[in-house]
Scaffold this active site. Structure first.
Site, PDB file in Angstrom:
ATOM      1  CB  ALA A 249      46.869  89.706  16.754  1.00 13.69           C
TER       2      ALA A 249
ATOM      3  CG  LEU B 192      51.401  85.984  13.974  1.00  9.91           C
ATOM      4  CD1 LEU B 192      52.287  85.387  12.878  1.00  9.91           C
ATOM      5  CD2 LEU B 192      52.021  87.275  14.497  1.00  9.91           C
ATOM      6  CE1 TYR B 193      50.365  86.215  18.521  1.00  8.87           C
ATOM      7  CE2 TYR B 193      48.163  86.989  19.034  1.00  8.87           C
ATOM      8  CZ  TYR B 193      49.529  87.189  19.031  1.00  8.87           C
ATOM      9  OH  TYR B 193      50.055  88.346  19.538  1.00  8.87           O
ATOM     10  NE  ARG B 194      42.350  80.200  16.572  1.00  7.87           N
ATOM     11  CZ  ARG B 194      42.123  79.901  17.827  1.00  7.87           C
ATOM     12  NH1 ARG B 194      43.106  79.458  18.598  1.00  7.87           N
ATOM     13  NH2 ARG B 194      40.927  80.042  18.353  1.00  7.87           N
TER      14      ARG B 194
END
Ligand SMILES: CC(C)(COP(=O)(O)OP(=O)(O)OC[C@H]1O[C@@H](n2cnc3c(N)ncnc32)[C@H](O)[C@@H]1OP(=O)(O)O)[C@@H](O)C(=O)NCCC(=O)NCCS
Length: 196
Positions: free
Chosen positions: A154, A157-159
């Site tokens: 996760a 993905l967010y970074r």
């Protein structure tokens, strides 16, 4: 971004469709998060209530058999909501200048992909579709801190999509784990959009 994984289609769920497939959706959630099956029943009333919130929207990933393999949903954050007040409490105690994040945002409440379908870009496709056409100023989410079991996917993905730190090491009431709150200005389509 790669093409959507083969044989998987992304669709927007209405609140009715979510209600009809709530148990299946919650099974995706508990499997992806590694939570006990009992969490399905415990979470059902909350997920159902969320569908009535302002700006609620949901994107689902269905395989060739029409089975749910992933989903994401969220709604417009506002004063009085438990998550909003928790993040506000955390910011007031550590970084009051960050309170601007709590103005006009979409709360990404859930994003999950079944383990067998992970690593194909589905998480990114779900997130992008959820945020496309979203007219809020920013998107906020919370995720377990990096040193807790299995959050690295996760985080990557967010970074990769440009999420920055809003609040770190936050302890939500009722959960012993430390969480990070991450945020990103919208729209998502412009990766170079300034973050502040
Ligand atoms: C987070 C999640 C939704 C991402 O879904 P996804 O379909 O795997 O997303 P993506 O394919 O776009 O990739 C996310 C990252 O994880 C990596 N990844 C995914 N599966 C992997 C695997 N089996 N092995 C190694 N890396 C993997 C991807 O390579 C990617 O990293 P990168 O940006 O460095 O390339 C999914 O992993 C998930 O449901 N995790 C458990 C639940 C969760 O943590 N939800 C978020 C709570 S805040």
């Amino acid at each position: 971004m790669t093409a959507a994984p083969p044989r998987v289609r992304l669709v927007r769920f209405t609140a009715t469709e979510m209600a009809d497939r709530l148990t299946e959706a919650l099974r995706v959630y508990v499997t992806a998060m590694g939570y006990p099956r009992s969490a399905v029943r415990q979470r059902a009333p909350l997920w159902r209530e969320h569908t009535h919130r302002l700006g609620w929207r949901c994107v689902a990933a269905l395989d060739a058999d029409d089975s749910l393999v992933g989903l994401g949903y969220g709604y417009v954050g506002a004063r009085g909501q438990w998550w909003h007040e928790e993040v506000r409490r955390g910011l007031l105690g550590t970084d009051p200048a960050g309170l601007h994040w709590l103005t006009d945002y979409f709360e990404l409440t859930e994003l999950h992909v079944l383990p067998r379908a992970q690593g194909n870009g589905l998480g990114e496709h779900l997130l992008r579709m959820l945020l496309t056409g979203n007219e809020r100023r920013s998107v906020l989410l919370s995720t377990p801190e990096l040193d807790v079991a299995n959050p690295a996917r996760a985080w990557r993905l967010y970074r990769r999509l440009g999420f920055v730190d809003v609040l770190r090491q936050h302890r939500f009431i009722g959960d012993a784990r430390p969480f990070a709150v991450l945020g990103r200005r919208l729209p998502l389509a412009t990766p170079d959009t300034r973050q502040d």
